[in-house]
Design a protein around this motif. Structure first.
Motif, PDB file in Angstrom:
ATOM      1  N   ASP A 205     -33.427  29.190  14.411  1.00  9.94           N
ATOM      2  CA  ASP A 205     -33.307  28.005  14.464  1.00  9.94           C
ATOM      3  C   ASP A 205     -32.191  27.454  15.500  1.00  9.94           C
ATOM      4  O   ASP A 205     -31.693  26.243  15.276  1.00  9.94           O
ATOM      5  N   ILE A 206     -31.544  28.382  16.377  1.00  8.49           N
ATOM      6  CA  ILE A 206     -30.552  27.695  17.252  1.00  8.49           C
ATOM      7  C   ILE A 206     -31.338  27.301  18.409  1.00  8.49           C
ATOM      8  O   ILE A 206     -31.559  28.046  19.297  1.00  8.49           O
ATOM      9  N   THR A 207     -31.223  26.073  18.489  1.00  9.24           N
ATOM     10  CA  THR A 207     -32.167  25.113  19.579  1.00  9.24           C
ATOM     11  C   THR A 207     -31.273  24.428  20.615  1.00  9.24           C
ATOM     12  O   THR A 207     -31.648  23.746  21.348  1.00  9.24           O
ATOM     13  N   THR A 208     -29.873  24.047  20.105  1.00  8.77           N
ATOM     14  CA  THR A 208     -29.276  23.286  20.878  1.00  8.77           C
ATOM     15  C   THR A 208     -27.805  23.843  20.957  1.00  8.77           C
ATOM     16  O   THR A 208     -27.411  24.555  20.163  1.00  8.77           O
ATOM     17  N   PRO A 209     -26.859  23.247  22.121  1.00  2.22           N
ATOM     18  CA  PRO A 209     -25.624  23.800  22.028  1.00  2.22           C
ATOM     19  C   PRO A 209     -24.971  23.108  20.634  1.00  2.22           C
ATOM     20  O   PRO A 209     -23.933  24.105  20.107  1.00  2.22           O
ATOM     21  N   GLU A 210     -25.127  22.056  20.038  1.00  2.16           N
ATOM     22  CA  GLU A 210     -24.579  21.604  18.994  1.00  2.16           C
ATOM     23  C   GLU A 210     -24.997  22.602  17.558  1.00  2.16           C
ATOM     24  O   GLU A 210     -24.124  22.813  16.810  1.00  2.16           O
ATOM     25  N   LYS A 211     -26.037  22.992  17.619  1.00  2.00           N
ATOM     26  CA  LYS A 211     -26.624  23.910  16.520  1.00  2.00           C
ATOM     27  C   LYS A 211     -25.924  25.322  16.638  1.00  2.00           C
ATOM     28  O   LYS A 211     -25.592  25.940  15.676  1.00  2.00           O
ATOM     29  N   ALA A 212     -25.419  25.614  17.920  1.00  2.00           N
ATOM     30  CA  ALA A 212     -24.908  27.094  17.977  1.00  2.00           C
ATOM     31  C   ALA A 212     -23.417  26.749  17.570  1.00  2.00           C
ATOM     32  O   ALA A 212     -22.982  27.721  16.713  1.00  2.00           O
ATOM     33  N   ARG A 213     -23.042  25.776  17.810  1.00  2.00           N
ATOM     34  CA  ARG A 213     -21.471  25.615  17.425  1.00  2.00           C
ATOM     35  C   ARG A 213     -21.480  25.558  16.001  1.00  2.00           C
ATOM     36  O   ARG A 213     -20.573  26.001  15.153  1.00  2.00           O
ATOM     37  N   ASP A 214     -22.364  24.665  15.474  1.00  2.00           N
ATOM     38  CA  ASP A 214     -22.464  24.491  13.608  1.00  2.00           C
ATOM     39  C   ASP A 214     -22.861  25.873  13.171  1.00  2.00           C
ATOM     40  O   ASP A 214     -22.207  26.189  12.182  1.00  2.00           O
ATOM     41  N   VAL A 215     -23.645  26.817  13.638  1.00  2.00           N
ATOM     42  CA  VAL A 215     -23.980  28.048  13.020  1.00  2.00           C
ATOM     43  C   VAL A 215     -22.641  28.804  13.159  1.00  2.00           C
ATOM     44  O   VAL A 215     -22.454  29.556  12.281  1.00  2.00           O
ATOM     45  N   LEU A 216     -22.293  29.069  14.007  1.00  2.00           N
ATOM     46  CA  LEU A 216     -21.035  29.774  14.283  1.00  2.00           C
ATOM     47  C   LEU A 216     -19.937  29.379  13.327  1.00  2.00           C
ATOM     48  O   LEU A 216     -19.322  30.265  12.590  1.00  2.00           O
ATOM     49  N   ALA A 217     -19.688  28.019  13.108  1.00  2.00           N
ATOM     50  CA  ALA A 217     -18.748  27.604  12.241  1.00  2.00           C
ATOM     51  C   ALA A 217     -19.143  27.993  10.601  1.00  2.00           C
ATOM     52  O   ALA A 217     -18.330  28.331   9.849  1.00  2.00           O
ATOM     53  N   ALA A 218     -20.618  27.614  10.324  1.00  2.00           N
ATOM     54  CA  ALA A 218     -20.848  27.898   8.999  1.00  2.00           C
ATOM     55  C   ALA A 218     -20.976  29.423   8.819  1.00  2.00           C
ATOM     56  O   ALA A 218     -20.614  29.710   7.430  1.00  2.00           O
TER      57      ALA A 218
END
Length: 350
Positions: A205-218
């Motif tokens: 479910d990594i579909t946007t730059p923001e999601k990539a950032r958030d998943v890396l952080a989480a």
């Protein structure tokens, strides 16, 4: 990020997808910002190695390294032999498939079905690692969080696999039971990351730059792996890379640049497949490119009736030229504020 002795260009990986991540698609994604791509899964069944389908999947002609090949199967000795077979044909990294949820794979106890039998799964890993070690070929593994909600054993397996010599894990944040339904969860990926010392890659479910950032952080993961979101939008990798580096968004690509990329993709696709298979298998890629564009669905239905490559390319060019008369850029998938300074696709891909 490193996989064994290989240093990756960045922390953005292309997920292995059967019927999708063939050589042309992998090369395109790397061209557009992916640091690493894993092949479609290659069967461990020796009787199928000489088939045209397997030979195409094992084709790495002109592909920049490191060359990573995913193998799938249920018997340790066969998987070890498959690893050596692919190494002899150019594989520099071997990836073990324990993540595929497809019924035709799981019904044979391959893919994510192996997570139900921990002893068998470990024996396969040990055999593949032992086969690859003399060639100095790293072994990686892609898995899910578990077989079902009540049996999430990714952490247990990751510890055992690391001890056996696996040098990187990619974890999709769903169970096999979920398939691709519902939402990916990242707590299990974070737990795997905390439990092992080797790199861990977050997928799902990594579909946007923001999601990539958030998943890396989480998750604390070392990288993200993108699959379905790259279908028809292979430039997502450069968008994410730019956002992670600067906090700003690239402008969506120009229609004229996407036309060029798509046509180049088609010709590369035809070069791998014959005319009959190439035209038909290219239809899904074209459909993904145009699915969110004005008139895209009508065009897809008409294009699916074409049966030769010349007509297919001509139809794509006409559609994209017509679109270019209406808009300069492909509609964005994410936020609307963009950094356009010197970042058009032409500058990054020529």
């Amino acid at each position: 990020m490193h996989i064994g002795h290989f240093a990756l260009a960045n922390s953005l990986l292309v997920a292995p997808m059967a019927g999708v991540t063939d050589r042309p698609f992998r090369q395109l994604c790397k061209k557009l910002g992916a640091g690493y791509a894993v092949s479609e899964m290659v069967t461990s069944r020796k009787d199928l190695w000489n088939t045209l389908k397997t030979s195409r999947r094992a084709n790495h002609d002109g592909e920049p390294g490191p060359i990573a090949v995913q193998i799938a199967g249920t018997e340790a000795a066969m998987m070890a032999e498959a690893a050596l077979y692919n190494i002899d044909r150019g594989a520099q990294i071997i990836d073990i498939n324990m993540g595929c949820p497809a019924k035709k794979v799981c019904n044979k106890w391959a893919g994510s079905a192996l997570m139900q039998d921990e002893a068998l799964a470990l024996s396969i890993v040990e055999a593949v690692v032992q086969a690859c070690a003399p060639r100095h070929v790293p072994v990686t593994l892609k898995m899910r969080t578990g077989w079902c909600q009540t049996h999430k054993n990714a952490v247990t397996l990751a510890r055992a696999f690391e001890n056996a010599g696996v040098q990187m894990f990619a974890v999709h944040g769903r169970t096999r039971e979920q398939g691709y339904k519902g939402q990916a969860e990242y707590d299990t990926i974070a737990a795997v990351k905390a439990a092992v010392r080797v790199p861990v890659v977050a997928n799902g479910d990594i579909t946007t730059p923001e999601k990539a950032r958030d998943v890396l952080a989480a998750t604390g993961a070392d990288a993200v792996m993108i699959g379905r979101a790259a279908q028809g939008r292979p430039w997502i990798f450069r968008e994410i890379a730019h956002f992670l580096a600067t906090g700003t968004h690239l402008a969506p690509p120009l229609v004229s640049d996407v036309k060029r990329l798509l046509v180049e993709h088609l010709y590369d696709h035809y070069s791998l497949y014959d005319e009959f298979i190439g035209v038909r298998s290219a239809r899904k890629h074209i459909g993904w490119y145009v699915r969110e564009l004005p008139g895209g669905e009508d065009f897809r239905l008409q294009m699916n009736l074409l049966e030769d490559s010349v007509a297919q390319v001509a139809a794509v060019e006409r559609f994209m030229d017509g679109l270019n008369e209406k808009m300069d850029r492909i509609p964005a998938a994410g936020p609307a504020e963009f950094d356009t300074r010197g970042q058009d696709m032409m500058e990054l891909t020529t």
